[in-house]
Design a protein around this motif. Sequence first.
Motif, PDB file in Angstrom:
ATOM      1  N   ILE A   1    -147.338 -42.125 -68.799  1.00  0.00           N
ATOM      2  CA  ILE A   1    -146.533 -42.826 -69.811  1.00  0.00           C
ATOM      3  C   ILE A   1    -145.068 -42.424 -69.685  1.00  0.00           C
ATOM      4  CG2 ILE A   1    -146.112 -43.032 -72.296  1.00  0.00           C
ATOM      5  CD1 ILE A   1    -149.163 -42.869 -72.662  1.00  0.00           C
ATOM      6  N   GLY A   2    -144.817 -41.155 -69.455  1.00  0.00           N
ATOM      7  CA  GLY A   2    -143.441 -40.680 -69.292  1.00  0.00           C
ATOM      8  C   GLY A   2    -142.764 -41.286 -68.069  1.00  0.00           C
ATOM      9  N   LEU A   3    -143.492 -41.363 -66.953  1.00  0.00           N
ATOM     10  CA  LEU A   3    -142.914 -41.966 -65.745  1.00  0.00           C
ATOM     11  C   LEU A   3    -142.677 -43.461 -65.930  1.00  0.00           C
ATOM     12  CD1 LEU A   3    -144.849 -40.150 -62.893  1.00  0.00           C
ATOM     13  CD2 LEU A   3    -142.439 -39.920 -63.507  1.00  0.00           C
ATOM     14  N   GLY A   4    -143.572 -44.123 -66.673  1.00  0.00           N
ATOM     15  CA  GLY A   4    -143.366 -45.542 -66.963  1.00  0.00           C
ATOM     16  C   GLY A   4    -142.130 -45.761 -67.823  1.00  0.00           C
ATOM     17  N   LEU A   5    -141.945 -44.926 -68.820  1.00  0.00           N
ATOM     18  CA  LEU A   5    -140.748 -45.027 -69.669  1.00  0.00           C
ATOM     19  C   LEU A   5    -139.483 -44.709 -68.879  1.00  0.00           C
ATOM     20  CD1 LEU A   5    -142.011 -43.446 -73.016  1.00  0.00           C
ATOM     21  CD2 LEU A   5    -141.453 -45.844 -72.561  1.00  0.00           C
ATOM     22  N   LEU A   6    -139.571 -43.749 -67.962  1.00  0.00           N
ATOM     23  CA  LEU A   6    -138.422 -43.429 -67.116  1.00  0.00           C
ATOM     24  C   LEU A   6    -138.034 -44.620 -66.237  1.00  0.00           C
ATOM     25  CD1 LEU A   6    -136.508 -41.115 -66.192  1.00  0.00           C
ATOM     26  CD2 LEU A   6    -138.152 -40.690 -64.374  1.00  0.00           C
ATOM     27  N   GLY A   7    -139.047 -45.289 -65.665  1.00  0.00           N
ATOM     28  CA  GLY A   7    -138.783 -46.476 -64.856  1.00  0.00           C
ATOM     29  C   GLY A   7    -138.199 -47.613 -65.687  1.00  0.00           C
ATOM     30  N   LEU A   8    -138.715 -47.790 -66.899  1.00  0.00           N
ATOM     31  CA  LEU A   8    -138.184 -48.826 -67.792  1.00  0.00           C
ATOM     32  C   LEU A   8    -136.735 -48.532 -68.167  1.00  0.00           C
ATOM     33  CD1 LEU A   8    -138.743 -51.373 -69.482  1.00  0.00           C
ATOM     34  CD2 LEU A   8    -139.483 -49.850 -71.328  1.00  0.00           C
ATOM     35  N   CYS A   9    -136.430 -47.275 -68.446  1.00  0.00           N
ATOM     36  CA  CYS A   9    -135.041 -46.899 -68.763  1.00  0.00           C
ATOM     37  C   CYS A   9    -134.117 -47.138 -67.570  1.00  0.00           C
ATOM     38  CB  CYS A   9    -134.980 -45.442 -69.201  1.00  0.00           C
ATOM     39  SG  CYS A   9    -135.717 -45.139 -70.811  1.00  0.00           S
ATOM     40  N   ALA A  10    -134.581 -46.832 -66.370  1.00  0.00           N
ATOM     41  CA  ALA A  10    -133.770 -47.068 -65.175  1.00  0.00           C
ATOM     42  C   ALA A  10    -133.520 -48.558 -64.972  1.00  0.00           C
ATOM     43  CB  ALA A  10    -134.452 -46.467 -63.952  1.00  0.00           C
ATOM     44  N   PHE A  11    -134.534 -49.380 -65.230  1.00  0.00           N
ATOM     45  CA  PHE A  11    -134.376 -50.828 -65.097  1.00  0.00           C
ATOM     46  C   PHE A  11    -133.386 -51.369 -66.121  1.00  0.00           C
ATOM     47  CE2 PHE A  11    -135.806 -55.131 -66.312  1.00  0.00           C
ATOM     48  CZ  PHE A  11    -135.507 -55.774 -65.125  1.00  0.00           C
ATOM     49  N   ILE A  12    -133.501 -50.932 -67.355  1.00  0.00           N
ATOM     50  CA  ILE A  12    -132.569 -51.387 -68.395  1.00  0.00           C
ATOM     51  C   ILE A  12    -131.155 -50.933 -68.082  1.00  0.00           C
ATOM     52  CG2 ILE A  12    -131.970 -51.102 -70.845  1.00  0.00           C
ATOM     53  CD1 ILE A  12    -134.997 -51.097 -71.406  1.00  0.00           C
ATOM     54  N   TRP A  13    -130.992 -49.696 -67.578  1.00  0.00           N
ATOM     55  CA  TRP A  13    -129.672 -49.213 -67.183  1.00  0.00           C
ATOM     56  C   TRP A  13    -129.079 -50.095 -66.084  1.00  0.00           C
ATOM     57  CZ3 TRP A  13    -127.962 -47.589 -62.420  1.00  0.00           C
ATOM     58  CH2 TRP A  13    -126.694 -47.034 -62.385  1.00  0.00           C
ATOM     59  N   ALA A  14    -129.904 -50.464 -65.099  1.00  0.00           N
ATOM     60  CA  ALA A  14    -129.427 -51.307 -63.998  1.00  0.00           C
ATOM     61  C   ALA A  14    -129.023 -52.683 -64.504  1.00  0.00           C
ATOM     62  CB  ALA A  14    -130.507 -51.430 -62.924  1.00  0.00           C
ATOM     63  N   LEU A  15    -129.763 -53.240 -65.453  1.00  0.00           N
ATOM     64  CA  LEU A  15    -129.394 -54.540 -66.023  1.00  0.00           C
ATOM     65  C   LEU A  15    -128.053 -54.478 -66.732  1.00  0.00           C
ATOM     66  CD1 LEU A  15    -132.668 -55.985 -67.577  1.00  0.00           C
ATOM     67  CD2 LEU A  15    -131.363 -56.914 -65.680  1.00  0.00           C
ATOM     68  N   ARG A  16    -127.847 -53.427 -67.503  1.00  0.00           N
ATOM     69  CA  ARG A  16    -126.612 -53.318 -68.288  1.00  0.00           C
ATOM     70  C   ARG A  16    -125.396 -52.986 -67.434  1.00  0.00           C
ATOM     71  NH1 ARG A  16    -127.979 -50.929 -74.184  1.00  0.00           N
ATOM     72  NH2 ARG A  16    -129.743 -52.305 -74.566  1.00  0.00           N
TER      73      ARG A  16
ATOM     74  N   GLY B   1    -124.809 -54.237 -64.401  1.00  0.00           N
ATOM     75  CA  GLY B   1    -124.491 -55.322 -63.482  1.00  0.00           C
ATOM     76  C   GLY B   1    -125.078 -55.199 -62.090  1.00  0.00           C
ATOM     77  N   GLN B   2    -126.169 -54.491 -61.936  1.00  0.00           N
ATOM     78  CA  GLN B   2    -126.762 -54.326 -60.615  1.00  0.00           C
ATOM     79  C   GLN B   2    -127.391 -55.607 -60.080  1.00  0.00           C
ATOM     80  OE1 GLN B   2    -126.679 -51.418 -58.728  1.00  0.00           O
ATOM     81  NE2 GLN B   2    -125.230 -50.829 -60.311  1.00  0.00           N
ATOM     82  N   PHE B   3    -127.727 -56.550 -60.964  1.00  0.00           N
ATOM     83  CA  PHE B   3    -128.390 -57.781 -60.549  1.00  0.00           C
ATOM     84  C   PHE B   3    -127.506 -59.008 -60.738  1.00  0.00           C
ATOM     85  CE2 PHE B   3    -131.753 -54.897 -62.128  1.00  0.00           C
ATOM     86  CZ  PHE B   3    -132.411 -54.701 -60.927  1.00  0.00           C
ATOM     87  N   ASP B   4    -126.188 -58.818 -60.820  1.00  0.00           N
ATOM     88  CA  ASP B   4    -125.289 -59.938 -61.104  1.00  0.00           C
ATOM     89  C   ASP B   4    -125.134 -60.892 -59.925  1.00  0.00           C
ATOM     90  OD1 ASP B   4    -124.899 -59.163 -63.654  1.00  0.00           O
ATOM     91  OD2 ASP B   4    -122.939 -58.233 -63.315  1.00  0.00           O
ATOM     92  N   ASP B   5    -125.094 -60.391 -58.706  1.00  0.00           N
ATOM     93  CA  ASP B   5    -124.828 -61.234 -57.543  1.00  0.00           C
ATOM     94  C   ASP B   5    -125.825 -60.937 -56.422  1.00  0.00           C
ATOM     95  OD1 ASP B   5    -123.596 -63.006 -55.841  1.00  0.00           O
ATOM     96  OD2 ASP B   5    -122.018 -61.623 -55.244  1.00  0.00           O
TER      97      ASP B   5
END
Length: 70
Positions: A11-26, A28-32
């Motif tokens: 569960i902790g590793l899943g939350l860590l991955g989710l936090c990393a994904f949300i950080w990348a979205l905010r 601009g890692q997926f803008d272009d």
Amino acid sequence: MSLLLLIPLSIGLGLLGLCAFIWALRNGQFDDPDGAAWRVIPPDQENETEGKPDGKLAPDTEDDNARRGV
């Protein structure tokens, strides 16, 4: 006994991955996504490669299929 360790760890590793994904979205890692792909191709080759398959990736595919009878 091992489930008491593995379940919170997963569960902790899943939350860590989710936090990393949300950080990348905010940040601009997926803008272009297409821009980075076209930056590796020199400008003189852009018109040649658009919409056409590249025959250099597997030049012997037809020969292998002929040998196997496909």
